[in-house]
Scaffold this active site. Sequence first.
Site, PDB file in Angstrom:
ATOM      1  N   LEU A 514      34.661   4.864 -18.833  1.00 34.30           N
ATOM      2  CA  LEU A 514      35.123   6.042 -19.567  1.00 34.30           C
ATOM      3  C   LEU A 514      36.387   6.633 -18.969  1.00 34.30           C
ATOM      4  CD1 LEU A 514      31.694   7.814 -20.148  1.00 34.30           C
ATOM      5  CD2 LEU A 514      32.949   6.351 -21.724  1.00 34.30           C
ATOM      6  N   GLY A 517      40.191   7.044 -11.613  1.00 35.89           N
ATOM      7  CA  GLY A 517      41.333   7.611 -10.921  1.00 35.89           C
ATOM      8  C   GLY A 517      41.504   7.003  -9.555  1.00 35.89           C
ATOM      9  N   GLU A 518      42.144   7.771  -8.656  1.00 38.30           N
ATOM     10  CA  GLU A 518      42.527   7.232  -7.349  1.00 38.30           C
ATOM     11  C   GLU A 518      41.312   6.922  -6.488  1.00 38.30           C
ATOM     12  OE1 GLU A 518      45.297   8.606  -3.539  1.00 38.30           O
ATOM     13  OE2 GLU A 518      45.059   9.899  -5.282  1.00 38.30           O
ATOM     14  N   PHE A 519      40.231   7.744  -6.609  1.00 33.80           N
ATOM     15  CA  PHE A 519      39.103   7.582  -5.704  1.00 33.80           C
ATOM     16  C   PHE A 519      37.781   7.303  -6.410  1.00 33.80           C
ATOM     17  CE2 PHE A 519      42.082  10.398  -3.499  1.00 33.80           C
ATOM     18  CZ  PHE A 519      42.280   9.662  -2.350  1.00 33.80           C
ATOM     19  N   GLY A 520      37.722   7.399  -7.728  1.00 32.58           N
ATOM     20  CA  GLY A 520      36.442   7.227  -8.373  1.00 32.58           C
ATOM     21  C   GLY A 520      36.585   6.830  -9.826  1.00 32.58           C
ATOM     22  N   SER A 521      35.430   6.675 -10.494  1.00 34.12           N
ATOM     23  CA  SER A 521      35.430   6.285 -11.897  1.00 34.12           C
ATOM     24  C   SER A 521      34.203   6.876 -12.570  1.00 34.12           C
ATOM     25  CB  SER A 521      35.417   4.754 -12.028  1.00 34.12           C
ATOM     26  OG  SER A 521      34.265   4.211 -11.427  1.00 34.12           O
ATOM     27  N   VAL A 522      34.237   6.913 -13.912  1.00 30.25           N
ATOM     28  CA  VAL A 522      33.121   7.380 -14.735  1.00 30.25           C
ATOM     29  C   VAL A 522      32.801   6.280 -15.733  1.00 30.25           C
ATOM     30  CG1 VAL A 522      32.281   9.171 -16.277  1.00 30.25           C
ATOM     31  CG2 VAL A 522      33.938   9.749 -14.512  1.00 30.25           C
ATOM     32  N   ASP A 645      37.887  25.014  -8.932  1.00 33.41           N
ATOM     33  CA  ASP A 645      38.691  24.021  -9.659  1.00 33.41           C
ATOM     34  C   ASP A 645      38.443  24.121 -11.159  1.00 33.41           C
ATOM     35  OD1 ASP A 645      40.464  22.018 -10.069  1.00 33.41           O
ATOM     36  OD2 ASP A 645      39.222  20.407  -9.282  1.00 33.41           O
TER      37      ASP A 645
END
EC number: 2.7.10.1
Length: 880
Positions: A514, A517-522, A645
């Site tokens: 879905l 990014g730089e450090f993770g995913s969904v 955030d």
Amino acid sequence: MALRRSMGRPGLRPLLLAGLASLLLPGSAAAGLKLMGAPVKMTVSQGQPVKLNCSVEGMDDPDIHWMKDGAVVQNASQVSISISEQNWIGLLSLKSAERSDAGLYWCQVKDGEETKISQSVWLTVEGVPFFTVEPKDLAVPPNVPFQLSCEAVGPPEPVTIFWWRGPTKVGGPASSPSVLNVTGVTQRTEFSCEAHNIKGLATSRPAIIRLQAPPAAPFNITVTTISSSNASVAWVPGADGLALLHSCTVQVAHAPGEWEALAVVVPVPPFTCLLRNLAPATNYSLRVRCANALGPSPYGDWVPFQTKGLAPARAPQNFHAIRTDSGLILEWEEVIPEDPGEGPLGPYKLSWVQENGTQDELMVEGTTANLTDWDPQKDLVLRVCASNAIGDGPWSQPLVVSSHDHAGRQGPPHSRTSWVPVVLGVLTALITAAALALILLRKRRKETRFGQAFDSVMARGEPAVHFRAARSFNRERPERIEATLDSLGISDELKEKLEDVLIPEQQFTLGRMLGKGEFGSVREAQLKQEDGSFVKVAVKMLKADIIASSDIEEFLREAACMKEFDHPHVAKLVGVSLRSRAKGRLPIPMVILPFMKHGDLHAFLLASRIGENPFNLPLQTLVRFMVDIACGMEYLSSRNFIHRDLAARNCMLAEDMTVCVADFGLSRKIYSGDYYRQGCASKLPVKWLALESLADNLYTVHSDVWAFGVTMWEIMTRGQTPYAGIENAEIYNYLISGNRLKQPPECMEEVYDLMYQCWSADPKQRPSFTCLRMELENILGHLSVLSTSQDPLYINIERAGQPAENGSPELPCGEQSSSEAGDGSGMGAIGGIPSDCRYIFSPGGLAESPGQLEQQPESPLNENQRLLLLQQGLLPHSSC
């Protein structure tokens, strides 16, 4: 008089320029191009302004360019002034000179194919000395001499150097560059140098001198692999004492503290050692110490271990058989261990085979066995061996009992009765012959296939094909670390919070990506429930190459935080899972959340404005989004939780168009483009941060209110970027000057007033989330419901070739958009009405009006029709 101004390229941060103002001379110069003012060399002090002027005569509207050291000056103010029709003056203004502005300046202008150049002026910028070499940090042994260097330059020259040891002056004056000779130190000491010229002085960074020392004792000493004669040892070195470790000593003894100990010295790194030639089945203890140039460390703790034993080395002797009426009695001599490492003997292993193929293996305690289950009419072959916990010893010589003998004899089987080995030999020969035939056949096929292609090469005596050895691969399944919270190295407090929400990896199946990014995913996933049904969820996971325990702990703390939330407008945790990995690597932590079909709010707003099929969002819908977020933040603030955030990208849009506040930490890894790193700190979403957060790194519920105001602005602009054109590094100065985000077009005054209150410089003057929710609900209640006839979601397209009533683009009959060919689940869809070739455009293929829904009572509302009715308030909508 005309004036034309040009600045440096937009978007670049302007340099601070400097100079000395020159006089504008009367315009009676000869025709051509010249630098105005007398000086060919200019000297200015750092921080002072300067203006350089050049005159152009005999040209209409010349394009004057200023040059510095052969390059076009771009980051300074440049003005062209018309004195008369063909008399122009070019002015270059440098506001505050720095050393980098020194150089050779001139102006030039193109006259047809010819470029005319003025006379040049050399600009010198004077200031306090500038360090080119500063004293460096050192680690030195006690009382050992060392040197420190310092160099600074002008202009102006000369530059004089003074040395300081802490608060005490220890050297100087000396000309730059300067070297300080220190006889030695006995404790941590700071040195610095001062550079003086007629403009003032500058002080270097302090050089910290630390004392080297012998290293600390190693720890985590582990015996990793043990055999009967070898053992592998690994350890973690202690603090190195600011000096490189060059070797470690492994001391091995039969007992801790034993005087006669074996010492093995190994170079490091790596911090491992293989101990060889150890005695089998023997208890040992070992300890380790490491050394640097100043000496060895203390020994670490003693670590006991035991080598493995040996299998029996001898075969049983005097193996014989005695026939009786009841069977066959077998006897042999007891095997006495030759080596103490063989350990205690276990049962003997007896193997027997008959001519008819019958065979068996028996475990026998003692040196006598009675064999009854055999056929006396067939020859019998027997063997025996000793065994222990380590393994089996060598077999005895075969004992052959013939069907015609009354007693067995030890030795090779008789040729007349031992036909079993003959059969085995024939079978072996047949298998070998078949294998050779297969090899020759394959070789022949290759020669037939490639022979013509390689004839010319083979004729020259060269090799026809060159082969390179391929990699070898281990086909065995690699070892996996058990996926448990204990294997992650996180705190006990965090493990306790997550134990009751841990979901086995086998309970869900990962699907499509879905976002990442730089450090993770969904990723989308299907979660199996207790009743066997599946539910769609969203799974957030760290990248596979993120192995730092701090990153894993921060990631899981978000899940632990979400576990405590229970509110319709705050994302709730489904669970946490761990994904096993091979090769001894740590499991990948995964946070499981409810699946939000419409994704994050920012992407939805952006698609409504600039997507492939843009659609209108009524003002009621936008204000409803704000109410939902305010409800969620009111709940979080009541539980003393600070989000830190809040932004549209961190709010999720559910299937019923309700908004949930989410992403309590991971979002900055997925949307890394909205974040900015200040110095060595973590990346921050500076365009959403309050003034006190930017200045003092202070976060409160009031700073969340500021971010909510920016989120309201995002919603009203349908996903535009706040402070467009302003760099992240310039945001604080922009805000402290009193600037704020401008009122978006079509934004109600009441809504913008609420935004502006959220951006008060005094945190205590900002409204609470309760107040914001009530005000927004009040605004929503006063908004009139849009009629479907006025709803700009609908664009009627007439027959092909005829203009639409509202001037929208034409589509011929039967033509489909790309979204119609899909499954209808995208942001935009087109539903066709074949009778009059009329199309209805909407966010998801909606009906034109509620009346059309009533004409087909038997058809249930599809998803897109329900979305429109939700937006218009005709279906119930979840609230706080």
